[in-house]
Design a protein around this motif. Sequence first.
Motif, PDB file in Angstrom:
ATOM      1  N   ASP A 144     -34.467  -4.483  47.849  1.00  0.00           N
ATOM      2  CA  ASP A 144     -34.732  -5.712  46.893  1.00  0.00           C
ATOM      3  C   ASP A 144     -33.686  -6.747  47.131  1.00  0.00           C
ATOM      4  O   ASP A 144     -32.689  -6.391  46.582  1.00  0.00           O
ATOM      5  CB  ASP A 144     -35.159  -5.184  45.480  1.00  0.00           C
ATOM      6  N   ALA A 145     -34.057  -8.004  47.560  1.00  0.00           N
ATOM      7  CA  ALA A 145     -33.149  -9.004  47.722  1.00  0.00           C
ATOM      8  C   ALA A 145     -33.527 -10.064  46.888  1.00  0.00           C
ATOM      9  O   ALA A 145     -32.843 -11.170  46.836  1.00  0.00           O
ATOM     10  CB  ALA A 145     -33.403  -9.486  49.202  1.00  0.00           C
ATOM     11  N   THR A 146     -34.065  -9.682  45.860  1.00  0.00           N
ATOM     12  CA  THR A 146     -34.447 -10.806  45.002  1.00  0.00           C
ATOM     13  C   THR A 146     -33.149 -11.232  44.239  1.00  0.00           C
ATOM     14  O   THR A 146     -33.009 -12.820  43.979  1.00  0.00           O
ATOM     15  CB  THR A 146     -35.262 -10.301  43.690  1.00  0.00           C
ATOM     16  N   ALA A 147     -32.209 -10.477  43.697  1.00  0.00           N
ATOM     17  CA  ALA A 147     -30.879 -10.838  43.128  1.00  0.00           C
ATOM     18  C   ALA A 147     -29.902 -11.562  44.189  1.00  0.00           C
ATOM     19  O   ALA A 147     -29.479 -12.653  43.729  1.00  0.00           O
ATOM     20  CB  ALA A 147     -30.269  -9.789  42.519  1.00  0.00           C
ATOM     21  N   ALA A 148     -30.097 -11.293  45.350  1.00  0.00           N
ATOM     22  CA  ALA A 148     -29.347 -11.974  46.261  1.00  0.00           C
ATOM     23  C   ALA A 148     -29.834 -13.429  46.558  1.00  0.00           C
ATOM     24  O   ALA A 148     -29.026 -14.286  46.927  1.00  0.00           O
ATOM     25  CB  ALA A 148     -29.362 -11.183  47.656  1.00  0.00           C
ATOM     26  N   VAL A 149     -31.145 -13.493  46.751  1.00  0.00           N
ATOM     27  CA  VAL A 149     -31.740 -14.788  46.893  1.00  0.00           C
ATOM     28  C   VAL A 149     -31.618 -15.662  45.408  1.00  0.00           C
ATOM     29  O   VAL A 149     -31.122 -16.796  45.849  1.00  0.00           O
ATOM     30  CB  VAL A 149     -33.371 -14.510  47.092  1.00  0.00           C
ATOM     31  N   GLN A 150     -31.600 -15.126  44.590  1.00  0.00           N
ATOM     32  CA  GLN A 150     -31.293 -15.849  43.279  1.00  0.00           C
ATOM     33  C   GLN A 150     -30.050 -16.497  43.159  1.00  0.00           C
ATOM     34  O   GLN A 150     -29.652 -17.586  43.010  1.00  0.00           O
ATOM     35  CB  GLN A 150     -31.688 -15.035  41.799  1.00  0.00           C
ATOM     36  N   ALA A 151     -28.936 -15.571  43.677  1.00  0.00           N
ATOM     37  CA  ALA A 151     -27.509 -15.811  43.778  1.00  0.00           C
ATOM     38  C   ALA A 151     -27.467 -16.755  44.856  1.00  0.00           C
ATOM     39  O   ALA A 151     -26.513 -17.749  44.491  1.00  0.00           O
ATOM     40  CB  ALA A 151     -26.754 -14.767  43.967  1.00  0.00           C
ATOM     41  N   GLU A 152     -27.965 -16.799  45.963  1.00  0.00           N
ATOM     42  CA  GLU A 152     -27.834 -17.938  46.852  1.00  0.00           C
ATOM     43  C   GLU A 152     -28.408 -19.168  46.354  1.00  0.00           C
ATOM     44  O   GLU A 152     -27.930 -20.295  46.651  1.00  0.00           O
ATOM     45  CB  GLU A 152     -28.462 -17.241  48.191  1.00  0.00           C
TER      46      GLU A 152
END
Length: 533
Positions: A144-152
């Motif tokens: 799950d890359a949701t947090a990474a996408v949000q951080a980016e």
Amino acid sequence: DTAIEAVQIGAFDYLTKPIDDYAALALKVHNAMEKSRLRRSQRELLERLTESEARYRHLVASAPDAVVVYDVQSGLVQDANGAAVQLYEYTLEELTRLRASQLGPTETGRHEHRRKDGRAFTADVSATEFTLKGRRLRVQSARDATAAVQAERERRSLEERLRISQKMEAVGRLAGGVAHDFNNLLTIMSAHAEFLSQDLGAENPEVQGIARAAERGAALTKQLLLFSRHKPVAHEQIDLNGAVGEVMRLLARVLGESVRLESERAPELWWVCADADQIAQVLINLAVNARDAMPRGGTVKLGTANELVREPRTLRGGELPRGRYAVLSVTDTGEGMSEEVLARLFEPFFTTKEYGKGTGLGLATVYGIVRASGGAIDVESRPGAGSTFRIYLPASDEAPSPKRRTLRPPESGRGETILVVEDEDRVRMLLRRILVDHGYNVLEARDGADGLKRALEHGGEIHLLLTDMVMPEMTGAELAQRVSQHRPATQILFMTGYTEHGPTAEALLHKPFSSATLLGEVRRLLDRGSLKT
């Protein structure tokens, strides 16, 4: 029968008695020992395989990433770990009835996958293949890359905010610099208009025209400083009707010919305690936003009213306690706003305008000014029905204090010596003329370093230092400090066309200023100095 039973319970072979073939006995013993060794090896291998399978099953089961094993040919899921069950929100049984492609793209990379209820999320996908009993199987891992996408996204947003802030800071400094230079020119215009009035009379229409043009230029420079956000905040009792009237003249040019500007101001409006220029900025920001919401033209209406709030309210822009309020309103006939836009309206850097056409800081600035003034802001809007902003400012029982006026010409000098330090030659020349004409001795310096040199070299007393704040090599504040070290009795009077951090207003003249203002401040400081001595 006994031999058969022995073989059935695990014997490797048997011999019948009496034994007479010892070669056969030796062979059978050797074979039995070899079979025993092989059986031990098989058991050990099986134990290792079982242990390995358990270990890898545990690793897969406890892996934080979702792992799905599926048949490459059919695409059907064969197995999955607990993380996959949790991520996709299917049971294991439900997963094994799905094709892997139903969860999302199976290619390696970042893709959009979906949970059981259809909600999408961003997944980083990787995979490897192996063959088992002739079948090609694929082990797919999804994180799950949701947090990474949000951080980016937040990182890019912060970078954009920083870029905008730096740009606005540069624009603000440029505006301040232009205002400084322009105020020097206005000082010269105002002074020469006064000189002409002495020769032609104060009622001469040409002299009055020059003076009014200089005053209007000063007002425009004030607006320039307002837009650059470098003007100090000064809360005082103000009349909102007067503030609206001042802004109306500026907005008539800013909004353009396609926008009709109207106002409806309440009589006997309650006074408020606020910064008049910040209130002007609020009205300008709201009016410009209204214009942008009317690409084909329309009407912007500014209004004022008194309102008694008997019960606390929750507004779009905060809580409104009970009390007496003077209300500013800005109404437009534009496109209106949706509920989604209204919910984020006062967030810094939030904008619905095209890239490069809005910073998203206008309404955030309005909100900050209103809150700093102790007020609250509300918005009413619907798509296609225009918008109305209402600003509630706490009413004050005190009336604005009258502006101090010079009722009589200032007293002339008594031969005191004044050191004038100004890097603009024409301003320095007219300051010398005004002071000399009114009985003062004047020393001139073209910048801070030159001013310090003259202060140190002059043999007599220097009663007052009149210095510009912004100069090359040495600022006015630095010069005043150095001069005070050598001449502590010297009074200090600063001049400025623009400065972010200046001394107190008690010893500061803002350009452009009149001869009367200059002479009055000089006399006040000199008289104060003589009282101390």
